[in-house]
Design an enzyme around this catalytic site. Sequence first.
Site, short mmCIF file in Angstrom:
data_model
loop_
_atom_site.label_atom_id
_atom_site.label_comp_id
_atom_site.label_asym_id
_atom_site.label_seq_id
_atom_site.Cartn_x
_atom_site.Cartn_y
_atom_site.Cartn_z
N ASP A 78 -48.08 29.68 65.90
CA ASP A 78 -47.58 28.53 66.65
C ASP A 78 -47.14 28.91 68.06
O ASP A 78 -47.29 28.13 68.99
CB ASP A 78 -46.41 27.89 65.90
CG ASP A 78 -46.88 26.96 64.79
OD1 ASP A 78 -48.04 27.11 64.36
OD2 ASP A 78 -46.11 26.10 64.37
N CYS A 191 -41.12 35.32 63.40
CA CYS A 191 -40.10 35.40 64.45
C CYS A 191 -38.69 35.35 63.87
O CYS A 191 -38.41 34.63 62.92
CB CYS A 191 -40.32 34.31 65.48
SG CYS A 191 -41.90 34.50 66.34
N GLU A 442 -45.81 20.69 68.32
CA GLU A 442 -44.42 21.09 68.51
C GLU A 442 -44.09 21.05 70.00
O GLU A 442 -44.92 21.39 70.83
CB GLU A 442 -44.18 22.50 67.98
CG GLU A 442 -44.29 22.59 66.48
CD GLU A 442 -44.04 23.99 65.94
OE1 GLU A 442 -43.79 24.11 64.73
OE2 GLU A 442 -44.07 24.95 66.73
N SER A 468 -40.59 23.00 67.16
CA SER A 468 -40.57 24.33 66.58
C SER A 468 -39.19 24.57 65.97
O SER A 468 -38.18 24.00 66.42
CB SER A 468 -40.83 25.37 67.68
OG SER A 468 -40.48 26.66 67.25
#
Length: 551
Positions: A78, A191, A442, A468
């Site tokens: 993403d 992440c 997003e 996000s």
Amino acid sequence: MRSDSIKDKIQNAPHRALMRALGFTKEEMERPLIGIVSSYNEIVPGHMNIDKIVDAVKTGVAMAGGTPIVFPAIAVCDGIAMGHIGMKYSLVTRDLIADSTEAMALAHAFDALVMVPNCDKNVPGLLMAAARINIPTVFVSGGPMLAGHIDGAKTSLSSIFEAVGKYNAGKIDEKKLEEYECNTCPTCGSCSGMYTANSMNCLTEALGMGLRGNGTIPAVYSRRLALAKHAGMAVMELLKKEIKPRDIMTEKAFKNALTVDMALGCSTNSMLHIPAIAHECGIEINLDIANGISAKTPNLCHLAPAGHAYMEQLDAAGGVYAVMNELNKKGLIETDCITVTGKTVGENIKDCVNLDHDIIRPIEEPYSETGGIAVLRGNLAPDGSVVKRSAVAPNMLAHEGPAKVFDSEEEAQAAINAGKIKAGDVVVIRYEGPRGGPGMREMLNPTSAIMGMGLGESVALITDGRFSGATRGACVGHVSPEAASGGPIGVVRDGDIISIDIPANKIELKIPEEELKARLASFTPKQKELSGYLKRYAALVRSGAQGATLN
């Protein structure tokens, strides 16, 4: 065994011949065939280590008497897809992953599966597939990234996105921006904050589909490899006991997942994925259920971007099971649900102690008495909208201001960069919903720019797209119905006053009811020229309020 349909009896000699072409021995064919779904690739940081995880799973399966066989699943990063046409292809991969995994598993008659996902759409896509296929299945993720470090402080992906906003506002120079670029994401893994990937990996534990540590053990820790071996062994036990995904993913289990979601302060994307996974299990979850659970569930964790804690710290504090044990002190967890351990939730969590009260607040001292996510309704979002309440500054929990309206993310981003957004504004980004985008992009670029420019405590943003997990601030997404479906967000005009009241779960367009009806009556949504998969997706996708599932 299911695999007997391709390896037993005289008429299956052709099937066995093809398996011998793969190098399988008679002894391997006599064992249960265990499919291992590998999301490994060389473009997604959260997936670059999955080959090692898969090798460990294969070892575990073989140790427990099975024959491991690997096949792939796709994955989109993403972060790399953000801010351009690539983001239209993020959410839509959830269904591609589910469909292709279903096809591979059923076409080849596997006896059981181990799913190895990590990032945003792989986890829910494979959970959806697990529900459809409904053979014994265990999940083990690739694990979260370690936090980065800038100026002695820990950082995560949102830090670099917000650094771009700081640079555009003249707050940092190019050299400092490069320092962020080089130090924000220091290892492989999903992440390092409570973003969508880590949210869904943690909720996989809460659902009962992953072993303890699935959501929190860092990708680079050797414990992650040991966990993968145990997952391979665990699936063989599930096969013996004939415990299947729909035995585990019950209505009670989904309530547990939503409860843990509220306590952890997970990504708003969980409000798309949990209903979609439940739908595959024959269970319908609407957004109102989320508010009911949020109302009685305290928020115990403030991980990035809501706070300054990271996944490695949640792991050290006891992880998801420790959070569940805290919640169980007030009877908020359904403890009798069966899990992939072969034991109940209650048995799994009973000795899991909260080791760091700064990372996991004791239930008697929560950040708030209500959960981290809120669903807002009103004349602007009759079917609902979603906000990460735990990541909103206190002064922005209630906000009223004039609309600045944009028909795409790119238009909004250009206006923010040009300094056209002022304190008090409500930025409206529409035609970015599941159908209108299509793909429900997003909005991390515009939200991060607002934060980086110092407007995070004075500007709100609403969209029929989504955010996000790295987004923070008064950002309301999933506004339904979307503009492309004739929703009220499509008739908002510049200067209209919008009221957002998160504690009251309300979002309102402050114009007379008669005027709103008149605008809607004369409204014709914009149409986009589409081709390929996005055209098919737009024709089939349902509302964000329904999990953006396909008809």
